[in-house]
Scaffold this active site. Structure first.
Site, short mmCIF file in Angstrom:
data_model
loop_
_atom_site.label_atom_id
_atom_site.label_comp_id
_atom_site.label_asym_id
_atom_site.label_seq_id
_atom_site.Cartn_x
_atom_site.Cartn_y
_atom_site.Cartn_z
N ASP A 122 0.82 -1.21 0.00
CA ASP A 122 0.00 0.00 0.00
C ASP A 122 0.85 1.26 0.00
O ASP A 122 0.40 2.32 0.44
CB ASP A 122 -0.95 0.01 1.20
CG ASP A 122 -0.22 0.00 2.53
OD1 ASP A 122 1.00 -0.29 2.54
OD2 ASP A 122 -0.85 0.27 3.57
N ASP B 255 7.44 -4.49 14.11
CA ASP B 255 8.00 -3.13 13.99
C ASP B 255 8.23 -2.50 15.36
O ASP B 255 9.26 -1.84 15.58
CB ASP B 255 7.12 -2.24 13.11
CG ASP B 255 5.64 -2.31 13.45
OD1 ASP B 255 5.24 -3.16 14.27
OD2 ASP B 255 4.87 -1.50 12.90
#
Length: 443
Positions: free
Chosen positions: A209, A287
């Site tokens: 994306d 992350d």
């Protein structure tokens, strides 16, 4: 190259041997129509068809390797003690390694977004060389429409598929986070393919994306030598967390920073970093795990003033967290900066701290009310000082910055300092000059 040739030869030999045995059997079988011999023949033919399908799969994988491996054998094997607490040495930057010869694949992490076409179109449009920057799309989820979109690019991209699509056993309280577990599993598998199977020395990671800027490849190509030579760096990111259009200086699109916050969202890492991270890769929330002190080890990333990626994916496992408030407003750089022709040595740690810290702490200190009232314009760049977690969050909210901290590190911060533009002037949101380090409890 020898390894690649032997794989191809092995596949061809297996195919020839199987077909030879099949022909030998058919020639020598007794003729007894409708009897046991015919039933056995039918079973052998069925097995042959199954084997042929499997060989086709292997052939496709070999073709992917051929298209995207590029530099088989360039990455030297080295021994590493996984229990060592020391940061593994980075690749040498002079003599034995020419950064200009290192192939930089772009690993696109995909799942069920058929809009991956928007990401791939820009990557293929802007990349200066298919040989230097091969594109590998790693797909999880098994989504058929997304697979068709990826396949429509033919040999322009390599399409690899995560083989394990099963649900992952998770603690009861994490049942709603199943998606984060699958993402972490996919990252581990895909990075393993890039660094273990294809044996690249470095890779740029993007998600399906993300749209990239015209100088996306130029930026990473120029920053690679820094990553190779400065052991205080562990990644290069295309992303500025506070990169909303009104908060960056678009006239300084060539300006780069060091940051202690792992930005992700289009980032470059070396194979040596994967050697370090893979054995302890987390089951979920990869992350934020990267942002913990145990992984960061006081290392920094390079990040731009103006982002070289933007996200168009509101829908995802995070259910649009931050998208409407921040992410959709990130300014994507729209002009080409010739980074490879610029001197980026100012980003090396010692030089950067001399210049950056001097610039920050020589700037006049102002109060947040003066900034909001647009007063004291004659001062130029200014500094707003915070004294603790609560004052940082209050100032960040008042000025439109992202106010969350991960392991005590503010987004886009370096030594606790966040640089941004507010009402047309440079502002440094900074701790006192005697800053003693991050406090992980500020989370």
């Amino acid at each position: 190259m020898l390894k690649k040739s032997s794989l191809v030869a092995w596949g061809a030999a297996l195919f020839i041997a199987w077909n030879g045995l099949l022909l030998l059997f058919l020639w020598s079988r007794p003729t007894n129509p409708g009897g046991e011999g015919d039933r056995l023949t039918a079973e052998v033919i069925r097995l042959a068809q199954d084997a042929e399908r499997e060989l086709e799969k292997q052939k496709e994988l070999l073709q992917q390797i051929h298209r995207s491996s590029g530099v088989w054998g360039r990455r030297p094997k080295r021994r590493r003690d996984p229990s060592s607490s020391k940061v593994p040495p980075s690749l040498p930057s002079a003599g034995s390694v020419d950064p200009g010869e290192i192939v930089l694949p772009v690993l696109v992490m995909a799942c069920d977004r058929s809009t991956v076409r928007r990401c791939l179109d820009k990557l293929l449009s802007y990349r200066p060389s298919a040989q230097r920057f091969p594109v590998i799309v790693s797909q999880d989820c098994g989504h058929a429409e997304t697979a068709r979109v990826i396949a429509s690019y033919g040999d322009a991209v390599a399409h690899i598929r995560q083989p394990d699509l099963s649900d992952i056993p998770v603690p009861a309280e994490h049942r709603k986070f199943q998606g984060y577990y699958k993402i972490a599993r996919h990252y581990r598998w895909a990075l393993g393919q890039v660094f273990r199977t294809f044996r690249y020395r470095a890779a740029i990671v993007v998600e399906d994306d993300l749209e990239v800027a015209p100088d996306f490849f130029e930026y990473f190509q120029a920053a690679l030598p820094l990553l190779l030579s400065d052991r205080s760096l562990w990644c290069v990111s295309a992303w500025n967390d506070n990169g909303k259009e009104q908060m960056v200086d678009v006239a300084q699109a060539d300006l780069l920073y060091r940051t202690d916050f792992f930005p992700g969202l289009g980032w470059l890492l070396l194979a040596e970093l994967w050697d370090e991270l893979e054995p302890k890769w987390p089951r979920a929330f990869w992350d934020d795990w990267m942002r913990q002190p145990e992984q960061r080890r006081d290392r920094s990333c390079i990040r731009p003033e103006v982002s070289r990626t933007m996200t168009f994916g509101r829908k995802g496992v995070s259910h649009g967290q931050f998208f409407d408030q921040y992410l959709k407003f990130i300014k994507l750089n729209d002009r080409f900066v010739p980074f490879t022709q610029l001197d980026l040595s100012y980003l090396k740690k010692d030089a950067y701290e001399r210049s950056f810290l001097t610039r920050v702490y020589s700037a006049p200190e102002v109060k947040v009310e003066e900034l909001q009232g647009n007063r004291r314009r004659e001062l130029g760049a200014v500094r707003l000082q915070y004294s603790g977690r609560d004052s940082f969050k209050a100032f960040a909210k008042a000025l439109g910055l992202m106010d969350d901290l991960k392991s005590g590190v503010p987004r886009a911060g370096y030594r606790g300092i966040v640089s941004f533009v507010y009402r047309g002037r440079r502002v440094y949101l900074a701790p006192p000059a005697d800053w003693a380090g991050y406090d992980p409890s500020w989370s």
